[in-house]
Design an enzyme around this catalytic site. Structure first.
Site, PDB file in Angstrom:
ATOM      1  N   GLY A 144       6.153   0.790 -36.608  1.00  0.00           N
ATOM      2  CA  GLY A 144       6.828   1.346 -35.439  1.00  0.00           C
ATOM      3  C   GLY A 144       6.179   2.648 -35.015  1.00  0.00           C
ATOM      4  O   GLY A 144       5.151   2.670 -34.370  1.00  0.00           O
ATOM      5  N   GLY A 145       6.778   3.768 -35.441  1.00  0.00           N
ATOM      6  CA  GLY A 145       6.216   5.072 -35.114  1.00  0.00           C
ATOM      7  C   GLY A 145       5.438   5.701 -36.255  1.00  0.00           C
ATOM      8  O   GLY A 145       4.882   6.794 -36.113  1.00  0.00           O
ATOM      9  N   GLY A 146       5.418   5.073 -37.408  1.00  0.00           N
ATOM     10  CA  GLY A 146       4.662   5.590 -38.551  1.00  0.00           C
ATOM     11  C   GLY A 146       5.338   6.707 -39.301  1.00  0.00           C
ATOM     12  O   GLY A 146       4.695   7.401 -40.090  1.00  0.00           O
ATOM     13  N   ASN A 148       7.802   6.564 -41.578  1.00  0.00           N
ATOM     14  CA  ASN A 148       8.416   6.196 -42.850  1.00  0.00           C
ATOM     15  C   ASN A 148       7.932   7.087 -43.994  1.00  0.00           C
ATOM     16  O   ASN A 148       6.747   7.409 -44.069  1.00  0.00           O
ATOM     17  CB  ASN A 148       8.086   4.731 -43.163  1.00  0.00           C
ATOM     18  CG  ASN A 148       8.799   4.234 -44.397  1.00  0.00           C
ATOM     19  OD1 ASN A 148       8.314   4.399 -45.515  1.00  0.00           O
ATOM     20  ND2 ASN A 148       9.958   3.643 -44.212  1.00  0.00           N
ATOM     21  N   ASP A 211      16.109  12.775 -37.710  1.00  0.00           N
ATOM     22  CA  ASP A 211      15.109  13.840 -37.726  1.00  0.00           C
ATOM     23  C   ASP A 211      13.743  13.327 -37.271  1.00  0.00           C
ATOM     24  O   ASP A 211      12.925  14.090 -36.760  1.00  0.00           O
ATOM     25  CB  ASP A 211      14.982  14.434 -39.132  1.00  0.00           C
ATOM     26  CG  ASP A 211      16.187  15.273 -39.515  1.00  0.00           C
ATOM     27  OD1 ASP A 211      17.035  15.522 -38.646  1.00  0.00           O
ATOM     28  OD2 ASP A 211      16.286  15.671 -40.688  1.00  0.00           O
ATOM     29  N   LEU A 286      11.812  -9.852 -44.264  1.00  0.00           N
ATOM     30  CA  LEU A 286      12.349 -11.106 -43.735  1.00  0.00           C
ATOM     31  C   LEU A 286      11.695 -11.526 -42.428  1.00  0.00           C
ATOM     32  O   LEU A 286      11.813 -12.686 -42.026  1.00  0.00           O
ATOM     33  CB  LEU A 286      13.863 -10.994 -43.524  1.00  0.00           C
ATOM     34  CG  LEU A 286      14.693 -10.673 -44.766  1.00  0.00           C
ATOM     35  CD1 LEU A 286      16.164 -10.556 -44.397  1.00  0.00           C
ATOM     36  CD2 LEU A 286      14.502 -11.747 -45.831  1.00  0.00           C
ATOM     37  N   GLY A 287      11.034 -10.623 -41.745  1.00  0.00           N
ATOM     38  CA  GLY A 287      10.427 -10.955 -40.465  1.00  0.00           C
ATOM     39  C   GLY A 287      10.150  -9.704 -39.656  1.00  0.00           C
ATOM     40  O   GLY A 287      10.239  -8.581 -40.162  1.00  0.00           O
ATOM     41  N   ILE A 288       9.837  -9.905 -38.385  1.00  0.00           N
ATOM     42  CA  ILE A 288       9.541  -8.799 -37.476  1.00  0.00           C
ATOM     43  C   ILE A 288      10.581  -8.783 -36.367  1.00  0.00           C
ATOM     44  O   ILE A 288      10.700  -9.731 -35.581  1.00  0.00           O
ATOM     45  CB  ILE A 288       8.125  -8.935 -36.882  1.00  0.00           C
ATOM     46  CG1 ILE A 288       7.080  -8.882 -38.004  1.00  0.00           C
ATOM     47  CG2 ILE A 288       7.860  -7.833 -35.853  1.00  0.00           C
ATOM     48  CD1 ILE A 288       5.653  -9.070 -37.519  1.00  0.00           C
ATOM     49  N   TYR A 489      21.771  15.971 -48.198  1.00  0.00           N
ATOM     50  CA  TYR A 489      20.337  15.833 -47.925  1.00  0.00           C
ATOM     51  C   TYR A 489      19.621  16.987 -48.622  1.00  0.00           C
ATOM     52  O   TYR A 489      19.773  18.147 -48.239  1.00  0.00           O
ATOM     53  CB  TYR A 489      20.156  15.897 -46.414  1.00  0.00           C
ATOM     54  CG  TYR A 489      18.812  15.517 -45.852  1.00  0.00           C
ATOM     55  CD1 TYR A 489      18.665  14.357 -45.108  1.00  0.00           C
ATOM     56  CD2 TYR A 489      17.701  16.335 -46.003  1.00  0.00           C
ATOM     57  CE1 TYR A 489      17.448  14.011 -44.538  1.00  0.00           C
ATOM     58  CE2 TYR A 489      16.481  15.994 -45.444  1.00  0.00           C
ATOM     59  CZ  TYR A 489      16.361  14.836 -44.715  1.00  0.00           C
ATOM     60  OH  TYR A 489      15.148  14.497 -44.146  1.00  0.00           O
TER      61      TYR A 489
END
Length: 582
Positions: A144-146, A148, A211, A286-288, A489
């Protein structure tokens, strides 16, 4: 198959850090209190180093092993502009943005780099890409946006098959809004800011602001069970996601290699074990995910964030609990412990008082109350809705705050917090430039165990710092609250700039995560599992729970083509199966 003519998006994060090339870095020059803070807590002179940006040309990028047949199939599906095998794009898509990811990539430890990055432009193209990859026995990793940070984007070390990164960035549109049901159909590759801009133009908002908002996507939020900072009002992504479509492998024996899971946007249902819940948090196993029906809301008439101070964290926690149980229903409720409050105060611009959040009169009043200024804790509470509702909610919160010995300090600090809320990753990168690995871990507990979780986790981290022989610092805040409990957090940093600093980091990270398990928490509240947190899954959901998850993944993806190794792992990795590479 008709092709979407749009090209791969030009917007992507730099390969060695958070944000795009040219983003304004964390500027310590106008933060006169931060250098002495860093010296006191970590023993590091952060003014002694200048960042020299790493150069991709200095890194040996393994060659792609993409074969001609699969290459031609991908080209014919998405077009030449949307198939990338250049070194930069492959490295960008190799890792997420966790501290371990950045340490490794800056050192040129690239692991198993994707062989090709593919940018599908429609659900049909995603299905055709998956079909071709399954036929070739390749590995597919959704991107996605990287953003992670739990090692959910990287291929397994030693993977011999072709690795395909499926970047969803072209699929970035709000397709439809059902105004009566207040739901919107949104493509999975839409980045937070782009999605909100499209919704806002029509008077709507998703209300989901993690965030990572600037660099995360709708599909990524669903795949990791994300939570936004305004979840007290809008809910977690599990509450927001009403229906979705996902491309996945077909059942064994089917003539087709792929199929499309389609879940209607229903308010509720009793259709056996929830398939929607199985997809939520599945991290590409499981998939995209290609698109989803999401709950949206009309933009509120009134919005403000009030700041409060408490004499200590105990008082702030109790107030948060009472607010969560009250009729106030704020859209955001955050309480920082004393350490994080001190960190926040050190990040202000030049001020003649203890903090940019406190003027001299306020500081004098706190002292007159008998408060120890080293123990004070700041809190931010956000209010949204009609002007009448906001006034009522503020009155409820103010009464609770006063009853716990706290004080309201107005909108000024809240406005400043709102403006800077997405800056923390830039501070993390700045510290890493100084040889200070810093990371975050979050967990959720019932209210009855929040104080215990905080105190014992801080104690565990401080003991781990001592065991490593390096100075460290840990701080915490309540980030999301519920009727039954809250997420806390934690952010920690350890001053080890050596080549072995990932071993030091691992020791502290393990101590923090194990504390979560020992004091009634969960392995993660909203960052997901990936490979970083998989070693604690049996303690979190029991061996029987891991068995169920493993059988689900094996049943859907027997060939282990879909992001293998994430969430549950047949091996016995450390914090990550790739940790030894660092």
């Amino acid at each position: 198959m008709s092709q979407n003519k749009s090209k791969a998006p030009a917007k992507y994060q730099k390969w060695w850090g958070w944000g795009a090339d040219g983003d304004k870095p964390y500027a310590v020059a106008n933060k006169p209190k931060f250098p002495p803070f860093a010296m006191d807590k970590l023993g590091v002179d952060i003014l002694a180093k200048d960042l020299t940006e790493p150069r991709l040309a200095d890194i040996d990028v393994p060659a792609s092993i993409l074969g001609d047949e699969l290459r031609e199939q991908l080209l014919s599906t998405v077009g030449a502009d949307n198939v990338r095998t250049d070194d930069e794009m492959r490295v960008v898509h190799s890792y997420g943005k966790g501290v371990r990811d950045l340490v490794r990539v800056r050192r040129g430890i690239l692991g198993r780099v994707p062989d090709v990055v593919v940018y599908p432009g429609s659900g049909d193209e995603v299905q055709a890409v998956m079909e071709a990859c399954l036929r070739a026995d390749a590995v597919l990793i959704p991107y996605g946006g990287g953003s992670n940070i739990v090692a959910a984007l990287e291929a397994e070390p030693g993977e011999q098959r072709v690795v395909v990164s499926v970047d969803m960035g072209r699929m970035n549109k709000v397709l439809e809004i059902d105004e009566q049901a207040e739901i919107a159909l949104i493509q999975a590759g839409a980045l937070g800011p782009d999605m909100e801009e499209q919704l806002n133009a029509k008077g709507w908002t998703l209300g989901h602001f993690p965030d990572s908002f600037m660099w995360s996507t709708v599909g990524g939020w669903i795949a990791t069970r994300s939570t936004g900072s305004q979840s007290d009002k809008y809910g977690d992504i599990a509450d927001i996601t009403r229906g979705l479509e996902m491309v996945m492998p077909a059942a064994e024996g089917s003539e087709q290699r792929t199929q499309v899971l389609s879940l209607h946007p229903l308010p509720s249902y009793s259709s056996g074990p929830s398939v929607r819940e199985m997809v939520l948090g599945s991290e590409g196993r499981l998939g995209i995910i290609t698109q989803a029906w999401m709950q949206v809301h009309r933009i509120a008439e009134a919005r403000e964030i009030q700041a409060y101070f408490y004499p200590n964290y105990d008082a702030g926690l109790k107030a948060a609990e009472l607010i969560a149980h009250s009729d106030a229903k704020p859209m955001m409720l955050r309480v920082s412990d004393a350490a994080e409050t001190e960190f926040s105060m050190a990040n202000g611009k030049k001020s003649s008082t203890k903090s940019h959040y406190i003027n001299k009169a306020m500081q004098k009043l706190m002292t007159a109350k008998g408060w120890n200024l080293e123990e004070i804790c700041i809190s931010f509470v956000g209010f949204e809705g009609s002007p009448v509702h906001v006034r009522y909610a503020k009155s409820v919160v103010n009464k609770i705050v006063r009853a716990q010995g706290g004080m309201n300090v107005g909108k000024g600090p809240g406005t400043l917090f709102d403006q800077k809320k997405y800056d923390i990753p830039y501070i993390r990168d700045f510290l890493l430039n100084m040889g200070i690995p810093a990371d975050v871990s979050e967990t959720a507990t019932p209210w009855s165990r929040t104080k215990e979780m905080h105190d014992e986790t801080v104690k565990a981290a401080e003991q781990a710092f001592a065991e490593t022989g390096h100075k460290g610092f840990i701080m915490c805040h309540v980030s999301h609250s519920y009727h039954a409990g809250a997420c806390q957090y934690f952010t920690f940093a350890v001053a080890d700039g050596s080549e072995d600093n990932m071993a030091t980091y691992d020791h502290v990270k393990r101590a923090v995560q194990q504390s979560f398990m020992e004091h009634g928490g969960t392995v993660s509240h909203h960052h997901g599992v990936g490979e970083e947190h998989s070693p604690w899954m049996e303690q979190d959901i029991s061996p029987a729970g891991v068995h169920i998850q493993r059988k689900l993944f094996e049943g859907v993806d027997p060939g282990e083509n879909l992001n293998p190794g994430k969430i549950v792992h047949d091996g016995k990795p450390g914090i990550s199966s790739n940790s030894a590479d660092a």
